[in-house]
Design a protein around this motif. Structure first.
Motif, PDB file in Angstrom:
ATOM      1  N   MET A   1       1.058  -1.401  -0.058  1.00 46.07           N
ATOM      2  CA  MET A   1       0.016  -0.046   0.001  1.00 46.07           C
ATOM      3  C   MET A   1       1.043   1.120   0.167  1.00 46.07           C
ATOM      4  SD  MET A   1      -3.102  -0.803   2.686  1.00 46.07           S
ATOM      5  CE  MET A   1      -4.464  -2.313   2.391  1.00 46.07           C
ATOM      6  N   ILE A   2      -0.012   2.385  -0.624  1.00 44.19           N
ATOM      7  CA  ILE A   2       1.077   3.585  -0.412  1.00 44.19           C
ATOM      8  C   ILE A   2       1.168   4.435   0.599  1.00 44.19           C
ATOM      9  CG2 ILE A   2       1.216   5.641  -1.628  1.00 44.19           C
ATOM     10  CD1 ILE A   2      -0.259   4.787  -4.034  1.00 44.19           C
ATOM     11  N   ASN A   3       2.116   4.593   1.219  1.00 44.85           N
ATOM     12  CA  ASN A   3       2.173   5.323   2.635  1.00 44.85           C
ATOM     13  C   ASN A   3       1.702   6.858   2.426  1.00 44.85           C
ATOM     14  OD1 ASN A   3       3.010   6.707   5.089  1.00 44.85           O
ATOM     15  ND2 ASN A   3       4.260   4.873   5.576  1.00 44.85           N
ATOM     16  N   LYS A   4       0.409   7.317   2.982  1.00 42.94           N
ATOM     17  CA  LYS A   4       0.110   8.619   2.699  1.00 42.94           C
ATOM     18  C   LYS A   4       0.578   9.689   3.922  1.00 42.94           C
ATOM     19  CE  LYS A   4      -2.641   7.195  -0.461  1.00 42.94           C
ATOM     20  NZ  LYS A   4      -3.954   6.992  -0.277  1.00 42.94           N
ATOM     21  N   LYS A   5       1.400   9.097   5.038  1.00 38.09           N
ATOM     22  CA  LYS A   5       1.609   9.655   6.184  1.00 38.09           C
ATOM     23  C   LYS A   5       2.798  10.853   5.815  1.00 38.09           C
ATOM     24  CE  LYS A   5       4.318   9.521  10.458  1.00 38.09           C
ATOM     25  NZ  LYS A   5       5.014   8.504  11.438  1.00 38.09           N
ATOM     26  N   VAL A   6       2.477  12.079   6.294  1.00 38.16           N
ATOM     27  CA  VAL A   6       3.122  13.150   6.186  1.00 38.16           C
ATOM     28  C   VAL A   6       3.848  13.535   7.524  1.00 38.16           C
ATOM     29  CG1 VAL A   6       2.250  14.230   4.033  1.00 38.16           C
ATOM     30  CG2 VAL A   6       1.393  15.031   6.316  1.00 38.16           C
ATOM     31  N   ASN A   7       5.151  14.228   7.519  1.00 38.20           N
ATOM     32  CA  ASN A   7       5.819  14.211   8.607  1.00 38.20           C
ATOM     33  C   ASN A   7       5.291  15.436   9.709  1.00 38.20           C
ATOM     34  OD1 ASN A   7       7.683  12.254   8.214  1.00 38.20           O
ATOM     35  ND2 ASN A   7       8.634  13.649   6.542  1.00 38.20           N
ATOM     36  N   ASN A   8       4.701  16.534   9.066  1.00 39.34           N
ATOM     37  CA  ASN A   8       4.355  17.514   9.888  1.00 39.34           C
ATOM     38  C   ASN A   8       3.069  18.390   9.020  1.00 39.34           C
ATOM     39  OD1 ASN A   8       5.647  19.613   7.952  1.00 39.34           O
ATOM     40  ND2 ASN A   8       7.694  18.555   8.908  1.00 39.34           N
ATOM     41  N   ILE A   9       2.789  19.407   9.846  1.00 35.96           N
ATOM     42  CA  ILE A   9       1.613  20.163   9.266  1.00 35.96           C
ATOM     43  C   ILE A   9       1.985  20.859   8.144  1.00 35.96           C
ATOM     44  CG2 ILE A   9       1.860  21.910  10.909  1.00 35.96           C
ATOM     45  CD1 ILE A   9      -1.598  20.605   9.751  1.00 35.96           C
ATOM     46  N   SER A  10       3.051  21.398   8.218  1.00 37.92           N
ATOM     47  CA  SER A  10       3.612  22.142   6.758  1.00 37.92           C
ATOM     48  C   SER A  10       3.722  21.242   5.727  1.00 37.92           C
ATOM     49  CB  SER A  10       4.951  22.755   7.080  1.00 37.92           C
ATOM     50  OG  SER A  10       5.094  23.620   8.195  1.00 37.92           O
ATOM     51  N   GLU A  11       3.983  20.117   5.599  1.00 34.93           N
ATOM     52  CA  GLU A  11       3.809  19.203   4.552  1.00 34.93           C
ATOM     53  C   GLU A  11       2.460  18.709   4.299  1.00 34.93           C
ATOM     54  OE1 GLU A  11       5.992  14.779   3.311  1.00 34.93           O
ATOM     55  OE2 GLU A  11       6.683  16.053   5.314  1.00 34.93           O
ATOM     56  N   ALA A  12       1.722  18.694   5.077  1.00 34.38           N
ATOM     57  CA  ALA A  12       0.275  18.319   5.032  1.00 34.38           C
ATOM     58  C   ALA A  12      -0.271  19.337   3.988  1.00 34.38           C
ATOM     59  CB  ALA A  12      -0.512  17.931   6.171  1.00 34.38           C
ATOM     60  N   LEU A  13      -0.265  20.764   4.174  1.00 30.45           N
ATOM     61  CA  LEU A  13      -0.609  21.652   3.705  1.00 30.45           C
ATOM     62  C   LEU A  13       0.099  22.414   2.386  1.00 30.45           C
ATOM     63  CD1 LEU A  13      -2.486  21.693   6.310  1.00 30.45           C
ATOM     64  CD2 LEU A  13      -2.743  24.104   6.052  1.00 30.45           C
ATOM     65  N   VAL A 185      -6.675  15.896   2.675  1.00 34.05           N
ATOM     66  CA  VAL A 185      -5.840  15.737   3.891  1.00 34.05           C
ATOM     67  C   VAL A 185      -6.465  15.592   5.048  1.00 34.05           C
ATOM     68  CG1 VAL A 185      -4.376  17.128   5.250  1.00 34.05           C
ATOM     69  CG2 VAL A 185      -4.182  17.523   2.850  1.00 34.05           C
ATOM     70  N   ALA A 186      -6.080  14.429   5.734  1.00 32.71           N
ATOM     71  CA  ALA A 186      -6.920  13.938   7.088  1.00 32.71           C
ATOM     72  C   ALA A 186      -5.789  14.248   8.059  1.00 32.71           C
ATOM     73  CB  ALA A 186      -7.243  12.519   6.764  1.00 32.71           C
ATOM     74  N   GLU A 187      -6.355  14.669   9.222  1.00 35.22           N
ATOM     75  CA  GLU A 187      -5.767  14.541  10.615  1.00 35.22           C
ATOM     76  C   GLU A 187      -6.485  13.850  11.414  1.00 35.22           C
ATOM     77  OE1 GLU A 187      -6.794  18.282  13.080  1.00 35.22           O
ATOM     78  OE2 GLU A 187      -6.518  19.241  10.962  1.00 35.22           O
ATOM     79  N   GLY A 206      -8.488   4.340   2.099  1.00 34.14           N
ATOM     80  CA  GLY A 206      -7.133   5.283   1.862  1.00 34.14           C
ATOM     81  C   GLY A 206      -7.304   5.826   0.438  1.00 34.14           C
ATOM     82  N   ILE A 207      -7.773   5.135  -0.548  1.00 35.25           N
ATOM     83  CA  ILE A 207      -7.884   5.578  -1.858  1.00 35.25           C
ATOM     84  C   ILE A 207      -8.396   7.055  -1.930  1.00 35.25           C
ATOM     85  CG2 ILE A 207      -9.907   4.787  -2.614  1.00 35.25           C
ATOM     86  CD1 ILE A 207      -8.965   4.040  -5.188  1.00 35.25           C
ATOM     87  N   PHE A 208      -9.394   7.481  -0.933  1.00 39.41           N
ATOM     88  CA  PHE A 208      -9.808   8.815  -1.085  1.00 39.41           C
ATOM     89  C   PHE A 208      -9.119   9.554  -0.328  1.00 39.41           C
ATOM     90  CE2 PHE A 208     -13.779   6.111  -1.678  1.00 39.41           C
ATOM     91  CZ  PHE A 208     -14.345   6.767  -2.660  1.00 39.41           C
ATOM     92  N   VAL A 209      -7.995   9.364   0.234  1.00 37.73           N
ATOM     93  CA  VAL A 209      -6.916  10.197   0.957  1.00 37.73           C
ATOM     94  C   VAL A 209      -5.739  10.370   0.450  1.00 37.73           C
ATOM     95  CG1 VAL A 209      -5.876  10.716   3.434  1.00 37.73           C
ATOM     96  CG2 VAL A 209      -8.214   9.779   3.385  1.00 37.73           C
ATOM     97  N   GLN A 210      -5.076  11.631   0.266  1.00 40.64           N
ATOM     98  CA  GLN A 210      -3.699  11.833  -0.345  1.00 40.64           C
ATOM     99  C   GLN A 210      -2.808  12.147   0.989  1.00 40.64           C
ATOM    100  OE1 GLN A 210      -6.485  13.152  -2.001  1.00 40.64           O
ATOM    101  NE2 GLN A 210      -6.032  11.473  -3.214  1.00 40.64           N
ATOM    102  N   ARG A 211      -3.167  12.695   1.906  1.00 46.23           N
ATOM    103  CA  ARG A 211      -2.200  13.049   2.941  1.00 46.23           C
ATOM    104  C   ARG A 211      -2.717  12.623   4.363  1.00 46.23           C
ATOM    105  NH1 ARG A 211      -0.417  18.876   0.575  1.00 46.23           N
ATOM    106  NH2 ARG A 211       0.025  18.135  -1.445  1.00 46.23           N
ATOM    107  N   ILE A 212      -2.022  12.009   5.260  1.00 46.40           N
ATOM    108  CA  ILE A 212      -2.566  11.953   6.664  1.00 46.40           C
ATOM    109  C   ILE A 212      -1.464  12.325   7.582  1.00 46.40           C
ATOM    110  CG2 ILE A 212      -1.975   9.421   6.654  1.00 46.40           C
ATOM    111  CD1 ILE A 212      -4.574   8.948   8.210  1.00 46.40           C
TER     112      ILE A 212
END
Length: 231
Positions: A1-13, A185-187, A206-212
């Motif tokens: 599966m593709i890992n959608k996790k981002v490291n911080n809020i700046s990367e998420a936005l 973007v999901a938090e 997860g297919i509906f989410v690009q970043r978490i």
């Protein structure tokens, strides 16, 4: 599966710019993407069109307070005096939509439908200038799916593939907004590793989410506190 996790809020936005159209999940105080909203305030982006069921309350509508919103698309705005002031003064453009129609226009965008027919609003100002059509003896109004650049949602729990579980009233609008914009973007309150979530309990795949990302602490306010004094 593709890992959608981002490291911080700046990367998420990453990629947020002025004059974009944003979807913001939540119902009252439930399921608000608080971390994303706070970062939008920090970034200082302006001219935004925001699609959200509510417009916050007087001391909890940060984007409105900073006048970063050009247009608000909502169904319920009665708790925010600043919203009313900006609307009546002409500082804020407002599109009020029946709540079910708001949800369906999000869902249509999520499913890839260009528009939906709904009976809500027929014969009222809501239907002015819109196409109407009769089905089985009943009149319907054509409502177009939303077009948004980013969708910000908040879930109770999620995994690194973007699979999400919502809790309670947070399910009212957040699920419909997942996948309804170019980037979702999901938090989450708790971010877990792949394989941890029970597949039968997942509300949004997860297919509906690009970043978490896992958010910081949440205020979890009470919108209307009611107390009773014992006799």
């Amino acid at each position: 599966m593709i890992n959608k996790k981002v490291n911080n809020i700046s990367e998420a936005l990453k990629g947020i710019k002025n004059n974009m159209t944003l979807m913001l999940g939540g119902f009252g105080f439930s399921g608000i993407p608080e971390n994303a909203i706070a970062e939008l305030v920090t970034l200082g982006v302006s001219g935004l069109t925001c699609i959200s069921n509510n417009a916050g309350v007087d001391d909890f509508g940060l984007l409105l307070q900073q006048k970063q919103i050009k247009k608000m698309v909502s169904s319920y705005v009665g708790e925010n005096d600043e919203f009313g002031r900006q609307m009546l003064s002409g500082e804020l453009e407002v599109e009020l939509i029946p709540q079910g129609t708001l949800a369906e226009r999000c869902r249509a965008a999520q499913a890839g439908f260009p528009a939906v027919y709904t009976p809500a609003g027929y014969g009222t100002e809501v239907a002015q200038g819109k196409e109407t059509r009769e089905f089985n003896g009943k009149m319907y109004v054509l409502e177009h799916a939303f077009k948004a650049d980013f969708s910000f949602v908040k879930a109770w729990k999620g995994d690194e593939a973007g699979n999400l579980i919502f809790k309670g009233t947070a399910r009212n609008f957040n699920p419909n907004m997942c996948g309804a914009a170019k980037i979702t973007v999901a938090e989450v309150e708790e971010l877990v590793s792949l394989g941890t979530l029970d597949p039968n309990q997942i509300h949004i795949p997860g297919i509906f989410v690009q970043r978490i990302f896992q958010g910081d602490t949440y205020e979890k306010r009470i919108e209307q506190r009611t107390v009773r004094v014992k006799d």
